[in-house]
Motif scaffolding. Sequence first.
Motif, PDB file in Angstrom:
ATOM      1  N   ARG A   1       0.818  -1.217   0.000  1.00  0.00           N
ATOM      2  CA  ARG A   1       0.000   0.000   0.000  1.00  0.00           C
ATOM      3  C   ARG A   1       0.846   1.258   0.000  1.00  0.00           C
ATOM      4  O   ARG A   1       0.374   2.322  -0.377  1.00  0.00           O
ATOM      5  CB  ARG A   1      -0.933   0.021   1.218  1.00  0.00           C
ATOM      6  N   LYS A   2       2.067   1.144   0.496  1.00  0.00           N
ATOM      7  CA  LYS A   2       3.028   2.243   0.558  1.00  0.00           C
ATOM      8  C   LYS A   2       2.454   3.518   1.200  1.00  0.00           C
ATOM      9  O   LYS A   2       2.453   4.583   0.595  1.00  0.00           O
ATOM     10  CB  LYS A   2       3.572   2.557  -0.830  1.00  0.00           C
ATOM     11  N   PRO A   3       2.003   3.422   2.460  1.00  0.00           N
ATOM     12  CA  PRO A   3       1.534   4.633   3.138  1.00  0.00           C
ATOM     13  C   PRO A   3       2.705   5.568   3.438  1.00  0.00           C
ATOM     14  O   PRO A   3       3.871   5.177   3.355  1.00  0.00           O
ATOM     15  CB  PRO A   3       0.916   4.093   4.427  1.00  0.00           C
ATOM     16  N   ASP A   4       2.379   6.797   3.782  1.00  0.00           N
ATOM     17  CA  ASP A   4       3.415   7.802   4.058  1.00  0.00           C
ATOM     18  C   ASP A   4       4.352   7.389   5.189  1.00  0.00           C
ATOM     19  O   ASP A   4       5.539   7.679   5.150  1.00  0.00           O
ATOM     20  CB  ASP A   4       2.771   9.151   4.414  1.00  0.00           C
ATOM     21  N   ASP A   5       3.808   6.724   6.187  1.00  0.00           N
ATOM     22  CA  ASP A   5       4.613   6.336   7.349  1.00  0.00           C
ATOM     23  C   ASP A   5       5.060   4.872   7.279  1.00  0.00           C
ATOM     24  O   ASP A   5       5.271   4.233   8.295  1.00  0.00           O
ATOM     25  CB  ASP A   5       3.836   6.596   8.634  1.00  0.00           C
ATOM     26  N   MET A   6       5.240   4.354   6.060  1.00  0.00           N
ATOM     27  CA  MET A   6       5.545   2.938   5.863  1.00  0.00           C
ATOM     28  C   MET A   6       6.788   2.493   6.634  1.00  0.00           C
ATOM     29  O   MET A   6       6.750   1.496   7.351  1.00  0.00           O
ATOM     30  CB  MET A   6       5.741   2.629   4.376  1.00  0.00           C
ATOM     31  N   LYS A   7       7.875   3.227   6.509  1.00  0.00           N
ATOM     32  CA  LYS A   7       9.123   2.811   7.153  1.00  0.00           C
ATOM     33  C   LYS A   7       8.960   2.730   8.668  1.00  0.00           C
ATOM     34  O   LYS A   7       9.358   1.748   9.299  1.00  0.00           O
ATOM     35  CB  LYS A   7      10.247   3.779   6.791  1.00  0.00           C
ATOM     36  N   GLN A   8       8.336   3.738   9.245  1.00  0.00           N
ATOM     37  CA  GLN A   8       8.136   3.760  10.687  1.00  0.00           C
ATOM     38  C   GLN A   8       7.215   2.616  11.125  1.00  0.00           C
ATOM     39  O   GLN A   8       7.492   1.932  12.111  1.00  0.00           O
ATOM     40  CB  GLN A   8       7.537   5.097  11.125  1.00  0.00           C
ATOM     41  N   ARG A   9       6.152   2.386  10.385  1.00  0.00           N
ATOM     42  CA  ARG A   9       5.201   1.329  10.734  1.00  0.00           C
ATOM     43  C   ARG A   9       5.860  -0.060  10.624  1.00  0.00           C
ATOM     44  O   ARG A   9       5.655  -0.920  11.475  1.00  0.00           O
ATOM     45  CB  ARG A   9       3.971   1.420   9.817  1.00  0.00           C
ATOM     46  N   LEU A  10       6.675  -0.246   9.577  1.00  0.00           N
ATOM     47  CA  LEU A  10       7.374  -1.529   9.422  1.00  0.00           C
ATOM     48  C   LEU A  10       8.333  -1.771  10.581  1.00  0.00           C
ATOM     49  O   LEU A  10       8.423  -2.887  11.108  1.00  0.00           O
ATOM     50  CB  LEU A  10       8.125  -1.573   8.091  1.00  0.00           C
ATOM     51  N   GLU A  11       9.046  -0.737  10.993  1.00  0.00           N
ATOM     52  CA  GLU A  11       9.962  -0.870  12.130  1.00  0.00           C
ATOM     53  C   GLU A  11       9.205  -1.224  13.406  1.00  0.00           C
ATOM     54  O   GLU A  11       9.646  -2.063  14.193  1.00  0.00           O
ATOM     55  CB  GLU A  11      10.759   0.417  12.318  1.00  0.00           C
ATOM     56  N   GLN A  12       8.053  -0.572  13.611  1.00  0.00           N
ATOM     57  CA  GLN A  12       7.238  -0.850  14.789  1.00  0.00           C
ATOM     58  C   GLN A  12       6.735  -2.296  14.780  1.00  0.00           C
ATOM     59  O   GLN A  12       6.783  -2.980  15.807  1.00  0.00           O
ATOM     60  CB  GLN A  12       6.047   0.101  14.860  1.00  0.00           C
ATOM     61  N   LEU A  13       6.249  -2.739  13.627  1.00  0.00           N
ATOM     62  CA  LEU A  13       5.741  -4.108  13.528  1.00  0.00           C
ATOM     63  C   LEU A  13       6.844  -5.130  13.781  1.00  0.00           C
ATOM     64  O   LEU A  13       6.640  -6.104  14.508  1.00  0.00           O
ATOM     65  CB  LEU A  13       5.141  -4.355  12.141  1.00  0.00           C
ATOM     66  N   ARG A  14       7.989  -4.907  13.187  1.00  0.00           N
ATOM     67  CA  ARG A  14       9.085  -5.857  13.368  1.00  0.00           C
ATOM     68  C   ARG A  14       9.555  -5.880  14.828  1.00  0.00           C
ATOM     69  O   ARG A  14       9.869  -6.941  15.374  1.00  0.00           O
ATOM     70  CB  ARG A  14      10.213  -5.542  12.407  1.00  0.00           C
ATOM     71  N   ALA A  15       9.601  -4.714  15.462  1.00  0.00           N
ATOM     72  CA  ALA A  15       9.984  -4.653  16.875  1.00  0.00           C
ATOM     73  C   ALA A  15       8.962  -5.392  17.737  1.00  0.00           C
ATOM     74  O   ALA A  15       9.328  -6.134  18.658  1.00  0.00           O
ATOM     75  CB  ALA A  15      10.131  -3.204  17.324  1.00  0.00           C
ATOM     76  N   GLU A  16       7.679  -5.206  17.436  1.00  0.00           N
ATOM     77  CA  GLU A  16       6.627  -5.901  18.171  1.00  0.00           C
ATOM     78  C   GLU A  16       6.745  -7.407  17.969  1.00  0.00           C
ATOM     79  O   GLU A  16       6.625  -8.191  18.920  1.00  0.00           O
ATOM     80  CB  GLU A  16       5.251  -5.425  17.708  1.00  0.00           C
ATOM     81  N   GLY A  17       7.007  -7.823  16.744  1.00  0.00           N
ATOM     82  CA  GLY A  17       7.164  -9.242  16.455  1.00  0.00           C
ATOM     83  C   GLY A  17       8.335  -9.846  17.211  1.00  0.00           C
ATOM     84  O   GLY A  17       8.223 -10.932  17.785  1.00  0.00           O
ATOM     85  N   LEU A  18       9.460  -9.139  17.218  1.00  0.00           N
ATOM     86  CA  LEU A  18      10.631  -9.626  17.952  1.00  0.00           C
ATOM     87  C   LEU A  18      10.346  -9.718  19.442  1.00  0.00           C
ATOM     88  O   LEU A  18      10.729 -10.688  20.106  1.00  0.00           O
ATOM     89  CB  LEU A  18      11.826  -8.712  17.707  1.00  0.00           C
ATOM     90  N   ARG A  19       9.664  -8.713  19.977  1.00  0.00           N
ATOM     91  CA  ARG A  19       9.337  -8.708  21.405  1.00  0.00           C
ATOM     92  C   ARG A  19       8.438  -9.889  21.768  1.00  0.00           C
ATOM     93  O   ARG A  19       8.681 -10.605  22.737  1.00  0.00           O
ATOM     94  CB  ARG A  19       8.674  -7.390  21.791  1.00  0.00           C
ATOM     95  N   ARG A  20       7.392 -10.092  20.964  1.00  0.00           N
ATOM     96  CA  ARG A  20       6.461 -11.192  21.239  1.00  0.00           C
ATOM     97  C   ARG A  20       7.157 -12.548  21.145  1.00  0.00           C
ATOM     98  O   ARG A  20       6.966 -13.426  21.981  1.00  0.00           O
ATOM     99  CB  ARG A  20       5.276 -11.167  20.267  1.00  0.00           C
ATOM    100  N   ARG A  21       7.943 -12.717  20.100  1.00  0.00           N
ATOM    101  CA  ARG A  21       8.641 -13.987  19.931  1.00  0.00           C
ATOM    102  C   ARG A  21       9.619 -14.223  21.071  1.00  0.00           C
ATOM    103  O   ARG A  21       9.764 -15.337  21.566  1.00  0.00           O
ATOM    104  CB  ARG A  21       9.333 -14.038  18.568  1.00  0.00           C
ATOM    105  N   GLN A  22      10.297 -13.171  21.515  1.00  0.00           N
ATOM    106  CA  GLN A  22      11.241 -13.317  22.629  1.00  0.00           C
ATOM    107  C   GLN A  22      10.506 -13.685  23.910  1.00  0.00           C
ATOM    108  O   GLN A  22      10.975 -14.529  24.682  1.00  0.00           O
ATOM    109  CB  GLN A  22      12.041 -12.032  22.831  1.00  0.00           C
ATOM    110  N   GLU A  23       9.339 -13.087  24.142  1.00  0.00           N
ATOM    111  CA  GLU A  23       8.555 -13.428  25.331  1.00  0.00           C
ATOM    112  C   GLU A  23       8.164 -14.902  25.313  1.00  0.00           C
ATOM    113  O   GLU A  23       8.264 -15.588  26.337  1.00  0.00           O
ATOM    114  CB  GLU A  23       7.291 -12.574  25.401  1.00  0.00           C
ATOM    115  N   LEU A  24       7.721 -15.385  24.151  1.00  0.00           N
ATOM    116  CA  LEU A  24       7.333 -16.787  24.048  1.00  0.00           C
ATOM    117  C   LEU A  24       8.532 -17.712  24.237  1.00  0.00           C
ATOM    118  O   LEU A  24       8.446 -18.734  24.922  1.00  0.00           O
ATOM    119  CB  LEU A  24       6.672 -17.055  22.695  1.00  0.00           C
ATOM    120  N   PHE A  25       9.659 -17.343  23.643  1.00  0.00           N
ATOM    121  CA  PHE A  25      10.870 -18.152  23.793  1.00  0.00           C
ATOM    122  C   PHE A  25      11.313 -18.187  25.253  1.00  0.00           C
ATOM    123  O   PHE A  25      11.633 -19.251  25.789  1.00  0.00           O
ATOM    124  CB  PHE A  25      11.986 -17.600  22.901  1.00  0.00           C
TER     125      PHE A  25
END
Length: 98
Positions: A48-72
């Motif tokens: 979709r390439k929204p204006d805040d794409m880079k920031q949103r992708l960084e946030q999502l990846r950080a959230e994913g890493l955090r969740r996966r680390q909690e589960l691990f």
Amino acid sequence: MSKKLQTSIDHLSKDSEVVRAAAISELMFQIDDWNALIEGECTEISSRKPDDMKQRLEQLRAEGLRRRQELFDLAMKDYVRAPRALLEIHRVRMLEQM
């Protein structure tokens, strides 16, 4: 996914080593589920390439890493065999975040 998490956490507190081992396996599958979910969302945002794409992708990846680390971390705590009270505290915290 939260129902699977609840089940896994409940299984970690069981006395049976087989049930606890299954819980660890369940948590590892949930790590994969989180990864797939985050990558799917990142792909959708990128298309979709929204204006805040880079920031949103960084946030999502950080959230994913955090969740996966909690589960691990939760899965690996079984090897230390933390007291049930600590597992219960962690379970409550995880559920509060969802």
